[in-house]
Design a protein around this motif. Sequence first.
Motif, mmCIF file in Angstrom:
data_model
loop_
_atom_site.group_PDB
_atom_site.id
_atom_site.type_symbol
_atom_site.label_atom_id
_atom_site.label_comp_id
_atom_site.label_asym_id
_atom_site.label_seq_id
_atom_site.Cartn_x
_atom_site.Cartn_y
_atom_site.Cartn_z
ATOM 1 N N ALA A 255 0.828 -1.205 0.000
ATOM 2 C CA ALA A 255 0.000 0.000 0.000
ATOM 3 C C ALA A 255 0.863 1.255 0.000
ATOM 4 O O ALA A 255 1.876 1.331 0.693
ATOM 5 C CB ALA A 255 -0.901 0.008 1.231
ATOM 6 N N ASP A 256 0.455 2.245 -0.782
ATOM 7 C CA ASP A 256 1.182 3.512 -0.815
ATOM 8 C C ASP A 256 1.072 4.251 0.508
ATOM 9 O O ASP A 256 2.012 4.919 0.947
ATOM 10 C CB ASP A 256 0.638 4.393 -1.941
ATOM 11 N N VAL A 257 -0.104 4.155 1.151
ATOM 12 C CA VAL A 257 -0.341 4.824 2.430
ATOM 13 C C VAL A 257 -1.058 3.856 3.363
ATOM 14 O O VAL A 257 -1.998 3.181 2.947
ATOM 15 C CB VAL A 257 -1.199 6.098 2.255
ATOM 16 N N VAL A 258 -0.622 3.804 4.608
ATOM 17 C CA VAL A 258 -1.318 3.044 5.641
ATOM 18 C C VAL A 258 -1.722 4.023 6.735
ATOM 19 O O VAL A 258 -0.876 4.735 7.280
ATOM 20 C CB VAL A 258 -0.435 1.935 6.246
ATOM 21 N N LEU A 267 1.553 -2.339 14.297
ATOM 22 C CA LEU A 267 2.571 -1.555 13.595
ATOM 23 C C LEU A 267 3.521 -2.418 12.768
ATOM 24 O O LEU A 267 3.876 -2.076 11.637
ATOM 25 C CB LEU A 267 3.367 -0.713 14.594
ATOM 26 N N GLY A 268 3.922 -3.558 13.323
ATOM 27 C CA GLY A 268 4.829 -4.436 12.577
ATOM 28 C C GLY A 268 4.231 -4.870 11.252
ATOM 29 O O GLY A 268 4.908 -4.859 10.209
ATOM 30 N N LYS A 269 2.956 -5.238 11.255
ATOM 31 C CA LYS A 269 2.289 -5.650 10.015
ATOM 32 C C LYS A 269 2.143 -4.471 9.053
ATOM 33 O O LYS A 269 2.232 -4.648 7.829
ATOM 34 C CB LYS A 269 0.923 -6.268 10.340
ATOM 35 N N SER A 270 1.911 -3.278 9.583
ATOM 36 C CA SER A 270 1.822 -2.100 8.712
ATOM 37 C C SER A 270 3.136 -1.889 7.963
ATOM 38 O O SER A 270 3.141 -1.602 6.761
ATOM 39 C CB SER A 270 1.481 -0.852 9.537
ATOM 40 N N PHE A 271 4.246 -2.050 8.657
ATOM 41 C CA PHE A 271 5.551 -1.924 8.007
ATOM 42 C C PHE A 271 5.736 -2.982 6.936
ATOM 43 O O PHE A 271 6.355 -2.736 5.892
ATOM 44 C CB PHE A 271 6.677 -2.048 9.046
ATOM 45 N N ARG A 272 5.194 -4.185 7.179
ATOM 46 C CA ARG A 272 5.430 -5.272 6.238
ATOM 47 C C ARG A 272 4.529 -5.215 5.004
ATOM 48 O O ARG A 272 4.801 -5.898 4.014
ATOM 49 C CB ARG A 272 5.285 -6.617 6.951
ATOM 50 N N CYS A 273 3.452 -4.407 5.046
ATOM 51 C CA CYS A 273 2.573 -4.377 3.873
ATOM 52 C C CYS A 273 2.567 -3.020 3.165
ATOM 53 O O CYS A 273 1.820 -2.829 2.211
ATOM 54 C CB CYS A 273 1.145 -4.763 4.253
ATOM 55 N N GLY A 278 6.734 3.961 0.587
ATOM 56 C CA GLY A 278 5.400 4.364 1.012
ATOM 57 C C GLY A 278 5.390 5.134 2.317
ATOM 58 O O GLY A 278 6.439 5.411 2.923
ATOM 59 N N LEU A 279 4.190 5.464 2.756
ATOM 60 C CA LEU A 279 3.976 6.288 3.946
ATOM 61 C C LEU A 279 3.099 5.552 4.948
ATOM 62 O O LEU A 279 2.035 5.047 4.588
ATOM 63 C CB LEU A 279 3.298 7.611 3.546
ATOM 64 N N ILE A 280 3.557 5.482 6.192
ATOM 65 C CA ILE A 280 2.711 5.039 7.301
ATOM 66 C C ILE A 280 2.404 6.269 8.136
ATOM 67 O O ILE A 280 3.303 6.905 8.687
ATOM 68 C CB ILE A 280 3.401 3.971 8.166
ATOM 69 N N SER A 281 1.128 6.615 8.202
ATOM 70 C CA SER A 281 0.703 7.763 8.991
ATOM 71 C C SER A 281 0.266 7.279 10.366
ATOM 72 O O SER A 281 -0.725 6.565 10.498
ATOM 73 C CB SER A 281 -0.453 8.490 8.292
ATOM 74 N N ALA A 282 1.027 7.654 11.382
ATOM 75 C CA ALA A 282 0.746 7.232 12.750
ATOM 76 C C ALA A 282 -0.296 8.171 13.348
ATOM 77 O O ALA A 282 -0.015 9.343 13.602
ATOM 78 C CB ALA A 282 2.021 7.242 13.584
ATOM 79 N N ILE A 283 -1.494 7.637 13.568
ATOM 80 C CA ILE A 283 -2.626 8.458 13.991
ATOM 81 C C ILE A 283 -3.022 8.173 15.434
ATOM 82 O O ILE A 283 -3.288 9.087 16.209
ATOM 83 C CB ILE A 283 -3.840 8.202 13.075
ATOM 84 N N GLY A 284 -3.072 6.878 15.790
ATOM 85 C CA GLY A 284 -3.572 6.540 17.121
ATOM 86 C C GLY A 284 -3.004 5.240 17.624
ATOM 87 O O GLY A 284 -2.061 4.674 17.044
ATOM 88 N N TYR A 285 -3.612 4.761 18.704
ATOM 89 C CA TYR A 285 -3.107 3.566 19.378
ATOM 90 C C TYR A 285 -4.243 2.864 20.102
ATOM 91 O O TYR A 285 -4.134 2.521 21.292
ATOM 92 C CB TYR A 285 -1.999 3.953 20.362
ATOM 93 N N ARG A 306 11.974 -1.192 3.355
ATOM 94 C CA ARG A 306 11.110 -0.728 2.270
ATOM 95 C C ARG A 306 11.183 0.795 2.075
ATOM 96 O O ARG A 306 10.325 1.387 1.430
ATOM 97 C CB ARG A 306 9.663 -1.168 2.517
ATOM 98 N N ASN A 307 12.225 1.410 2.650
ATOM 99 C CA ASN A 307 12.431 2.861 2.475
ATOM 100 C C ASN A 307 11.173 3.641 2.853
ATOM 101 O O ASN A 307 10.683 4.503 2.132
ATOM 102 C CB ASN A 307 12.827 3.168 1.024
ATOM 103 N N VAL A 308 10.645 3.332 4.033
ATOM 104 C CA VAL A 308 9.344 3.820 4.461
ATOM 105 C C VAL A 308 9.466 5.155 5.191
ATOM 106 O O VAL A 308 10.400 5.381 5.948
ATOM 107 C CB VAL A 308 8.677 2.783 5.399
ATOM 108 N N THR A 309 8.496 6.035 4.978
ATOM 109 C CA THR A 309 8.332 7.220 5.816
ATOM 110 C C THR A 309 7.294 6.907 6.875
ATOM 111 O O THR A 309 6.161 6.522 6.557
ATOM 112 C CB THR A 309 7.862 8.429 4.986
#
Length: 367
Positions: A255-258, A267-273, A278-285, A306-309
């Motif tokens: 995914a381009d954005v999570v 979070l670990g799965k977000s990094f892996r997919c 791409g971009l992982i936007s950390a919003i909540g917990y 994966r050169n992730v932001t």
Amino acid sequence: MPSAPLLCCSQNTTMKQWVTNQDGLDKLRLVDTPEPSQLNEGEVLVKIHCVSLNFRDTEVCMGLYGHHKTITPGSEIIPTSDCCGSVVKLGPETGDSGLKEGDRVVSIFNQTHLTGQIIEKDMASGLGLPLSGCLTQYRVFPAYGLVKVPSYLSDEEAACLPVAAVTAWMSINSFQPIGQPIRGKDKVVVLQGTGGVSIAGLQVAKALGLTTIITSSSDEKLKRAKELGADHTINYKKEPNWDEAVLELTNGRGADVVLEVSGAQTLGKSFRCVAFGGLISAIGYVSGKLDAADERINANVLALVRNVTFKGIINGPKDRFEEVLRLYESKQIQPVIDRTFEFEQADEALKYLFSGNHFGKIVVKVQ
């Protein structure tokens, strides 16, 4: 020389508001207090019509929101940050605000965050903590802390936008210049859960023509997400390795954005997919603030692979709020409201939010 304060209400007139000492959802109190009696330079008196709730509000009421050094634990505060109301009076030096009496307005979350990246001092202007919030019949705002409501939205719908819509917009477009959002079916957004931000993210992503994947533990909620236009759905209870399902749906690209709303448990799965670059936007917990006992998250390695932001999203500035409102108006997007409570039931509304049974937003009708 500052103008004299403008008298706006009789000091003998009272109003009702909810207060919390940050000691539990069962200890909120509905109290009587004097209506605002004067307006200083640049201030506006607003009659609150509706308030929408965010997960953050439950943490504030339970004394678990410790992100501000200026807050004394146990101090009394009016909770909530998102409201829609109407302008009752304009104070001195508000002529250039574009506001007039009778205008319907919504609040911005961090009242001093008007453009660009948020800076630490803006955090001191957050509604519902550290500033008193909106669960009150009247409130005085700085004129710059308000945005006019598009006419097609109801008061209930408009109240849903300050946190959910702006956070979703920034999560998808935080690196895009104003007026140049990402578009196209080749861009994939993964939306975790079916709360206010995730459903707003789904609506925004579909308005931009993006491909959407939404996760939930409820088949019924996933069915409703499909009805809103979700391209793919994943029940993570039935498919615990939902990150692998995302990779399969995207032919291994990711995914381009999570929109990462769950926190340590996902979070670990977000990094892996997420896609390469791409971009992982950390919003909540909402799943908690601690990682699972069997998985330590090595974020630096996961980001490098994966050169992730990986970017934290604390809502967005006023000009980006106005930007997403233009998208909402052009596409006639109507926020999804799960349930509406009366003002006297605000404590029950917060408990219902904390239960996690909702789909979309929860609204309290103030008056």
